[in-house]
Design a protein around this motif. Sequence first.
Motif, PDB file in Angstrom:
ATOM      1  N   LEU A 162       0.845  -1.196   0.000  1.00 21.42           N
ATOM      2  CA  LEU A 162       0.000   0.000   0.000  1.00 21.42           C
ATOM      3  C   LEU A 162       0.882   1.249   0.000  1.00 21.42           C
ATOM      4  O   LEU A 162       0.638   2.201  -0.754  1.00 21.42           O
ATOM      5  N   HIS A 163       1.896   1.256   0.845  1.00 23.71           N
ATOM      6  CA  HIS A 163       2.844   2.372   0.916  1.00 23.71           C
ATOM      7  C   HIS A 163       3.441   2.664  -0.468  1.00 23.71           C
ATOM      8  O   HIS A 163       3.501   3.810  -0.909  1.00 23.71           O
ATOM      9  N   ASP A 164       3.859   1.603  -1.167  1.00 22.15           N
ATOM     10  CA  ASP A 164       4.425   1.760  -2.511  1.00 22.15           C
ATOM     11  C   ASP A 164       3.397   2.300  -3.493  1.00 22.15           C
ATOM     12  O   ASP A 164       3.709   3.167  -4.320  1.00 22.15           O
ATOM     13  N   ALA A 165       2.155   1.809  -3.415  1.00 18.40           N
ATOM     14  CA  ALA A 165       1.101   2.255  -4.337  1.00 18.40           C
ATOM     15  C   ALA A 165       0.781   3.733  -4.152  1.00 18.40           C
ATOM     16  O   ALA A 165       0.374   4.412  -5.101  1.00 18.40           O
ATOM     17  N   LEU A 166       0.977   4.238  -2.950  1.00 16.06           N
ATOM     18  CA  LEU A 166       0.677   5.642  -2.666  1.00 16.06           C
ATOM     19  C   LEU A 166       1.866   6.568  -2.914  1.00 16.06           C
ATOM     20  O   LEU A 166       1.752   7.787  -2.721  1.00 16.06           O
ATOM     21  N   LEU A 167       2.981   6.022  -3.367  1.00 21.48           N
ATOM     22  CA  LEU A 167       4.185   6.830  -3.573  1.00 21.48           C
ATOM     23  C   LEU A 167       3.953   8.041  -4.484  1.00 21.48           C
ATOM     24  O   LEU A 167       4.361   9.151  -4.130  1.00 21.48           O
ATOM     25  N   PRO A 168       3.299   7.896  -5.642  1.00 20.87           N
ATOM     26  CA  PRO A 168       3.110   9.080  -6.493  1.00 20.87           C
ATOM     27  C   PRO A 168       2.331  10.204  -5.787  1.00 20.87           C
ATOM     28  O   PRO A 168       2.694  11.371  -5.889  1.00 20.87           O
ATOM     29  N   VAL A 169       1.302   9.852  -5.047  1.00 21.81           N
ATOM     30  CA  VAL A 169       0.507  10.855  -4.322  1.00 21.81           C
ATOM     31  C   VAL A 169       1.337  11.459  -3.193  1.00 21.81           C
ATOM     32  O   VAL A 169       1.302  12.675  -2.974  1.00 21.81           O
ATOM     33  N   ARG A 170       2.071  10.626  -2.484  1.00 10.34           N
ATOM     34  CA  ARG A 170       2.912  11.129  -1.391  1.00 10.34           C
ATOM     35  C   ARG A 170       3.934  12.128  -1.905  1.00 10.34           C
ATOM     36  O   ARG A 170       4.123  13.195  -1.324  1.00 10.34           O
ATOM     37  N   ARG A 171       4.592  11.788  -2.994  1.00  9.15           N
ATOM     38  CA  ARG A 171       5.610  12.689  -3.554  1.00  9.15           C
ATOM     39  C   ARG A 171       4.981  13.988  -4.060  1.00  9.15           C
ATOM     40  O   ARG A 171       5.515  15.069  -3.821  1.00  9.15           O
TER      41      ARG A 171
END
Length: 189
Positions: free
Chosen positions: A51-60
Amino acid sequence: MFTLEGPFPRTGRELFDALPPLPGFRAEVIEGTVILSPLGTPEHSWIAADLHDALLPVRRQRGWRGSVGGVNICIEGPREPVAPDYVLSPADCPRWGQLELMSSGVILVAEVVSPSSVARDHEEKPRLYAQGHVPIYLLIDTLASPQIVTVHHNIQHGTYRTITTVDVGSPIMLPDPVNLELDTSIFKG
């Protein structure tokens, strides 16, 4: 051996604050009760990491922070500490002391269901997170048959009013403020 120093705790929160480090366990207070749970299996942590990886674009893009199982949040109101499997928050999220994020500043929490947490994750946690004004509660249940992912959002009067469930493998929308279609096939074991 564990001994308490000072006055005996009167509340679940006071007992939680008095606990020493408990390697291999996580502690939470839910509806005034201190809950000690064993840490999950590697698969449990891998799901939260996916989940953390999937949210990477939004987090960045938004400068948000994500944490897999390492950040507690304090539920505003009862001030109960909860240890979600995943927390998404802004970098400047308000805190309760040094160790907990305030629930109303968090963007999303996720729980990965384990055998010891089925009832808590499905029944108690949605009430607690809604009460704490967490905009999105994501529940990943790979123990269910079929495996499911549920998004709770749209809080009204302390309750999530919109609940969407899909089978693992189907896309599900994480609503504003995340606004991302999540490919849940990443949770297939």
